[in-house]
Design a protein around this motif. Structure first.
Motif, mmCIF file in Angstrom:
data_model
loop_
_atom_site.group_PDB
_atom_site.id
_atom_site.type_symbol
_atom_site.label_atom_id
_atom_site.label_comp_id
_atom_site.label_asym_id
_atom_site.label_seq_id
_atom_site.Cartn_x
_atom_site.Cartn_y
_atom_site.Cartn_z
ATOM 1 N N GLN A 69 0.857 -1.182 0.000
ATOM 2 C CA GLN A 69 0.000 0.000 0.000
ATOM 3 C C GLN A 69 0.896 1.236 0.000
ATOM 4 O O GLN A 69 1.844 1.323 0.783
ATOM 5 C CB GLN A 69 -0.907 0.042 1.232
ATOM 6 N N LEU A 70 0.612 2.164 -0.899
ATOM 7 C CA LEU A 70 1.297 3.449 -0.910
ATOM 8 C C LEU A 70 0.341 4.521 -0.428
ATOM 9 O O LEU A 70 -0.809 4.571 -0.871
ATOM 10 C CB LEU A 70 1.763 3.821 -2.324
ATOM 11 N N GLU A 71 0.807 5.357 0.499
ATOM 12 C CA GLU A 71 0.048 6.545 0.889
ATOM 13 C C GLU A 71 0.560 7.692 0.027
ATOM 14 O O GLU A 71 1.725 8.077 0.111
ATOM 15 C CB GLU A 71 0.227 6.825 2.377
ATOM 16 N N LEU A 72 -0.318 8.218 -0.817
ATOM 17 C CA LEU A 72 0.066 9.237 -1.787
ATOM 18 C C LEU A 72 -0.397 10.623 -1.339
ATOM 19 O O LEU A 72 -1.474 10.767 -0.759
ATOM 20 C CB LEU A 72 -0.538 8.911 -3.154
ATOM 21 N N VAL A 73 0.417 11.611 -1.634
ATOM 22 C CA VAL A 73 0.106 13.005 -1.294
ATOM 23 C C VAL A 73 0.318 13.850 -2.540
ATOM 24 O O VAL A 73 1.334 13.708 -3.230
ATOM 25 C CB VAL A 73 1.009 13.522 -0.154
ATOM 26 N N PHE A 74 -0.653 14.731 -2.823
ATOM 27 C CA PHE A 74 -0.513 15.639 -3.967
ATOM 28 C C PHE A 74 0.285 16.849 -3.501
ATOM 29 O O PHE A 74 -0.188 17.664 -2.725
ATOM 30 C CB PHE A 74 -1.881 16.069 -4.497
ATOM 31 N N THR B 224 1.955 -7.570 3.497
ATOM 32 C CA THR B 224 2.236 -8.993 3.668
ATOM 33 C C THR B 224 3.005 -9.256 4.950
ATOM 34 O O THR B 224 2.719 -10.203 5.690
ATOM 35 C CB THR B 224 3.020 -9.535 2.458
ATOM 36 N N HIS B 225 4.007 -8.421 5.226
ATOM 37 C CA HIS B 225 4.865 -8.621 6.401
ATOM 38 C C HIS B 225 4.561 -7.626 7.527
ATOM 39 O O HIS B 225 5.339 -7.522 8.479
ATOM 40 C CB HIS B 225 6.336 -8.519 5.993
ATOM 41 N N LYS B 226 3.448 -6.898 7.392
ATOM 42 C CA LYS B 226 2.984 -5.978 8.438
ATOM 43 C C LYS B 226 4.050 -4.940 8.797
ATOM 44 O O LYS B 226 4.365 -4.715 9.963
ATOM 45 C CB LYS B 226 2.561 -6.744 9.699
ATOM 46 N N MET B 227 4.611 -4.297 7.769
ATOM 47 C CA MET B 227 5.643 -3.293 7.989
ATOM 48 C C MET B 227 5.174 -1.943 7.469
ATOM 49 O O MET B 227 5.031 -1.740 6.260
ATOM 50 C CB MET B 227 6.938 -3.699 7.265
ATOM 51 N N ASN B 228 4.902 -1.030 8.412
ATOM 52 C CA ASN B 228 4.569 0.341 8.063
ATOM 53 C C ASN B 228 5.867 1.144 8.157
ATOM 54 O O ASN B 228 6.346 1.458 9.245
ATOM 55 C CB ASN B 228 3.512 0.882 9.028
ATOM 56 N N TRP B 229 6.461 1.479 7.024
ATOM 57 C CA TRP B 229 7.793 2.060 7.017
ATOM 58 C C TRP B 229 7.857 3.422 7.711
ATOM 59 O O TRP B 229 8.782 3.696 8.479
ATOM 60 C CB TRP B 229 8.307 2.160 5.588
ATOM 61 N N LYS B 230 6.907 4.267 7.455
ATOM 62 C CA LYS B 230 6.923 5.601 8.064
ATOM 63 C C LYS B 230 6.777 5.508 9.577
ATOM 64 O O LYS B 230 7.541 6.127 10.340
ATOM 65 C CB LYS B 230 5.801 6.461 7.475
ATOM 66 N N LYS B 231 5.808 4.747 10.033
ATOM 67 C CA LYS B 231 5.581 4.578 11.467
ATOM 68 C C LYS B 231 6.807 3.969 12.142
ATOM 69 O O LYS B 231 7.208 4.377 13.240
ATOM 70 C CB LYS B 231 4.348 3.697 11.691
ATOM 71 N N SER B 232 7.417 2.989 11.481
ATOM 72 C CA SER B 232 8.581 2.322 12.053
ATOM 73 C C SER B 232 9.786 3.257 12.136
ATOM 74 O O SER B 232 10.559 3.200 13.099
ATOM 75 C CB SER B 232 8.941 1.087 11.222
ATOM 76 N N MET B 233 9.945 4.129 11.137
ATOM 77 C CA MET B 233 11.044 5.093 11.199
ATOM 78 C C MET B 233 10.874 6.056 12.366
ATOM 79 O O MET B 233 11.838 6.376 13.074
ATOM 80 C CB MET B 233 11.149 5.868 9.876
ATOM 81 N N VAL B 234 9.653 6.526 12.565
ATOM 82 C CA VAL B 234 9.382 7.444 13.682
ATOM 83 C C VAL B 234 9.660 6.748 15.014
ATOM 84 O O VAL B 234 10.303 7.309 15.910
ATOM 85 C CB VAL B 234 7.922 7.950 13.619
#
Length: 212
Positions: free
Chosen positions: A158-163, A177-187
């Motif tokens: 899933q991509l969260e897109l911003v204009f 698939t692997h339950k990895m939210n990259w933005k949340k995990s970086m924070v």
């Protein structure tokens, strides 16, 4: 009436009539075969930025660039900096820079990026996507859902897109698939690392940072 005056009057009338006909000759009548004014205007307009078809084309173009950046036969691991610069939001790029800076300060103690969010893995072959669907949230936010194919694996993404800056950009990558939210995990990584550094200095231990 004097004949000369009559002739002069007729000449004036004929001249005025000729001018009028000349002006009318420059006017193109809208007959039954002419397109309506609305149709002409619509033909010149660009599609709405929130049109799912526009966003679909944008995501397909982005991942065509990803496939080109990660060729099947390779000797050097590609840098994703160029992809980030071209296709990610300012917020995303700032977060990545902050994580990289923290990693640089703690060389040898493990880092955050043990996989690549563009290809959802460490190694790669032919990169393709399928089943792309778009969910428009509002004028500046949308989500893209697709399956990423890489080395025989199929990852739901899933991509969260911003204009932003007149383009649809990626604000977050989510590996469903692997339950990895990259933005949340970086924070979480940045916050946790700051707290754990104090404990590390007390016992001179080495901390392994594993963020789910």
């Amino acid at each position: 009436m004097d004949m000369k005056k009559i002739i002069l009057s007729c000449c004036i009338i004929m001249a005025l009539t000729a001018c009028g006909n000349k002006d009318k000759a420059n006017i193109i009548p809208l007959g039954s075969d002419a397109p309506p004014v609305e149709g002409i205007a619509t033909g010149n307009e660009q599609k709405d930025s929130t049109d799912p078809e526009v966003i679909t084309d944008r995501v397909n173009a982005i991942y065509a660039a990803v496939a080109e950046a990660y060729p099947e036969i390779n000797d050097i691991t590609p840098s994703n900096d160029q992809l980030d610069d071209a296709y990610c939001t300012s917020e995303w790029k700032t977060l990545v820079q902050m994580v990289n800076s923290k990693d640089a300060e703690n060389m040898g103690r493990g880092g955050f990026f043990d996989a690549d969010y563009w290809i959802m893995g460490q190694d790669w072959g032919k990169i393709t996507i399928s089943g792309l669907k778009i969910d428009v949230k509002d004028n500046t936010h949308a989500n893209a859902f697709f399956t990423l194919h890489n080395l025989g694996s199929q990852t739901k993404v899933q991509l969260e897109l911003v204009f932003e800056h007149g383009e649809w950009l990626i604000g977050n990558f989510i590996d469903e698939t692997h339950k990895m939210n990259w933005k949340k995990s970086m924070v979480q990584y940045l916050e946790k690392k700051g707290k754990e550094q104090q404990a590390e200095s007390a016992d001179d231990g080495i901390i392994e940072y594993n963020v789910p």
